[in-house]
Design an enzyme around this catalytic site. Structure first.
Site, PDB file in Angstrom:
ATOM      1  N   GLU A  28      -0.598  -4.074  -0.477  1.00  0.00           N
ATOM      2  CA  GLU A  28      -0.527  -3.863   0.840  1.00  0.00           C
ATOM      3  C   GLU A  28       0.259  -2.713   1.103  1.00  0.00           C
ATOM      4  OE1 GLU A  28       1.424  -3.653   3.885  1.00  0.00           O
ATOM      5  OE2 GLU A  28       2.645  -4.951   3.516  1.00  0.00           O
ATOM      6  N   CYS A  39       4.966  -1.346   8.103  1.00  0.00           N
ATOM      7  CA  CYS A  39       3.702  -1.028   8.007  1.00  0.00           C
ATOM      8  C   CYS A  39       2.850  -1.324   9.041  1.00  0.00           C
ATOM      9  CB  CYS A  39       3.306  -1.362   6.676  1.00  0.00           C
ATOM     10  SG  CYS A  39       3.354  -3.180   6.442  1.00  0.00           S
TER      11      CYS A  39
END
Length: 453
Positions: A226, A260
């Site tokens: 990720e 993010c």
């Protein structure tokens, strides 16, 4: 290794790096513990997750203070993070068995089915920005599936890493099953190659993800990555502008902009550009930058001075190439790693604010003519983690989100967020694999076919 308070610049604590023999011993014991853990029933594993959830909720203030001290997260956000970790533990304690039950498949055999067996010991390389949540969104399903976990956390949140290990042991998990290692990059590369490590997960930068994928790939080990994101938020001409602006600012400044999946590029159609920009400016100006220990603070310091300086370089590169900082854009005189809420307009291709991930409280605003151009600009990125679209025509917006935006998580009239019930992850340079939901718990299992003639 040492941790530094980003609010004051003062050293919090120094930690002794583990030597290779200690790390090897920890991992060997974890692998042995995993074999005993794997034979426990789901109900037995669930009890430990439920205990961990209670600790996370009961001691959320304590954990929030630790996060604020080590990486600058405002206290209310740290409390919410700890409570969300409790939620994901409860979710998999309740649903894990259902997700991993044998799946019967009708074939010409007398019996054929799929089983989901744990892979073994999983190395988790985790970042500093959500020091508890990043671990638990992977760790809760991995443990429920029968795996052991070795946590290699970011050095600047070593205290958080050890606190997580302590709370897991307090919850009753076998001591060897969940361990934190204090290791450098070179040692971590060797850990990936160890026979007692069966898979690797990393949350972090795209650069780090590529390195870990290469190392794990050289020894044929499963990875879930990720990575970074440059999430586009499209504002169509029929959007509720007040709601859209409020949502966009909330997303951009959550965790002081260090997320993010934060909104990073606001792509606004020409008919509503001026009105939306005015709303955006007013709402961003209203946010308070200050100590994470002050309950009125919206934006705390960035986690480290070097990260703040890198962000400022991206802002300067963009303004030198024609972007305008209508708010912020200057490093304040302070001992802490603070950066002001910053809004850039006139952003276009070739600028850092267009091409790169801005990991801090900086937003880019891009004017487009219409829906088609908005979709093109949204997809004109190496990243593909999250995206959002705002329109009062729900059917139109949903169709764009479902079919036209290139991202792993697409939201309509809301900001992108992770939820234990929904898969989470990206495409392109944002990584691969999924966490959370029934999908995430199956990432670190052997999906095995059993065929009985």
């Amino acid at each position: 290794m040492k941790t530094v308070n980003p609010t004051t610049g003062e050293t919090i604590k120094e930690y002794e790096q583990m030597d290779d023999a200690e790390i090897t011993g920890i991992i060997h014991k974890a692998n042995a513990a995993q074999q005993d853990w794997a034979v426990l029933s789901y109900n037995e594993r669930a009890k430990y997750l439920a205990k961990a959830a209670k600790i996370l909720r009961d001691r959320s203030d304590e954990f929030a203070e630790l996060m604020a001290t080590e990486m600058g997260k405002p206290l209310p956000q740290g409390v919410s993070e700890s409570e969300k970790c409790g939620w994901v533990c409860e979710y998999y304690a309740e649903h894990g068995q259902q997700f991993l039950e044998n799946e019967q498949i009708e074939t010409d055999a007398s019996s054929s089915y799929i089983t989901y067996n744990p892979l073994g010991t999983v190395l988790a390389i985790m970042p500093w920005n959500f020091p508890f949540w990043q671990l638990f969104r992977f760790g809760a399903p991995a443990l429920m599936a029968g795996n052991a976990v070795i946590l290699k956390h970011a050095p600047n949140v070593a205290g958080c890493a050890l606190a997580i290990e302590s709370l897991m042991h307090e919850a009753g998990f076998p001591a060897a099953l969940f361990r934190t290692i204090i290791a450098d990059v070179d040692q971590t590369q060797e850990v990936i190659k160890m026979d007692d490590i069966h898979a690797v997960t990393l949350t972090g930068s795209t650069r780090a993800g590529k390195a870990v994928a290469e190392q794990a790939g050289s020894v044929l080990k499963k990875t879930v990555l990720e990575l970074g994101g440059s999430d586009p938020y499209i504002i169509l001409e029929d959007a509720d502008l007040e709601q859209a602006a409020e949502t966009c600012v909330t997303s951009r400044l959550l965790n002081s902009g260090q997320s993010c999946i934060a909104a990073k590029r606001f792509i606004v159609t020409e008919p509503v550009y001026d009105e939306f920009l005015d709303l955006l400016i007013d709402k961003m100006k209203s946010k308070t930058v200050g100590s994470p220990f002050d309950g009125q603070t919206d934006v705390g310091p960035m986690a480290r001075h070097d990260l703040r300086d890198e962000l400022h370089q991206q802002v300067e590169q963009s303004t030198e190439n024609g972007a305008e900082a209508v708010i912020g854009g200057h490093i304040p005189k302070s001992n802490g790693a603070f950066y002001p809420v910053t809004l850039l307009t006139n952003v276009h291709q070739g600028m850092a604010a267009y091409e790169e991930e801005l990991f801090g409280p900086v937003a880019s605003v891009i004017k487009v003519m219409d829906e088609d151009e908005a979709i093109h600009v949204a997809n004109d990125t190496d990243y593909g983690l999250g995206a959002a679209i705002f329109s009062e025509d729900g059917e139109r917006a949903e169709s764009i989100a479902a079919n036209k935006l290139q991202a792993g998580c697409c939201f309509v009239n809301d900001f992108v967020k992770s939820d234990p019930r929904l898969p989470f992850g990206g495409i392109k340079q944002s990584g691969y694999g999924r966490e959370l939901s029934h999908v995430g718990i199956k990432e670190f299992v052997n999906i095995k076919t059993v065929y009985v003639a």
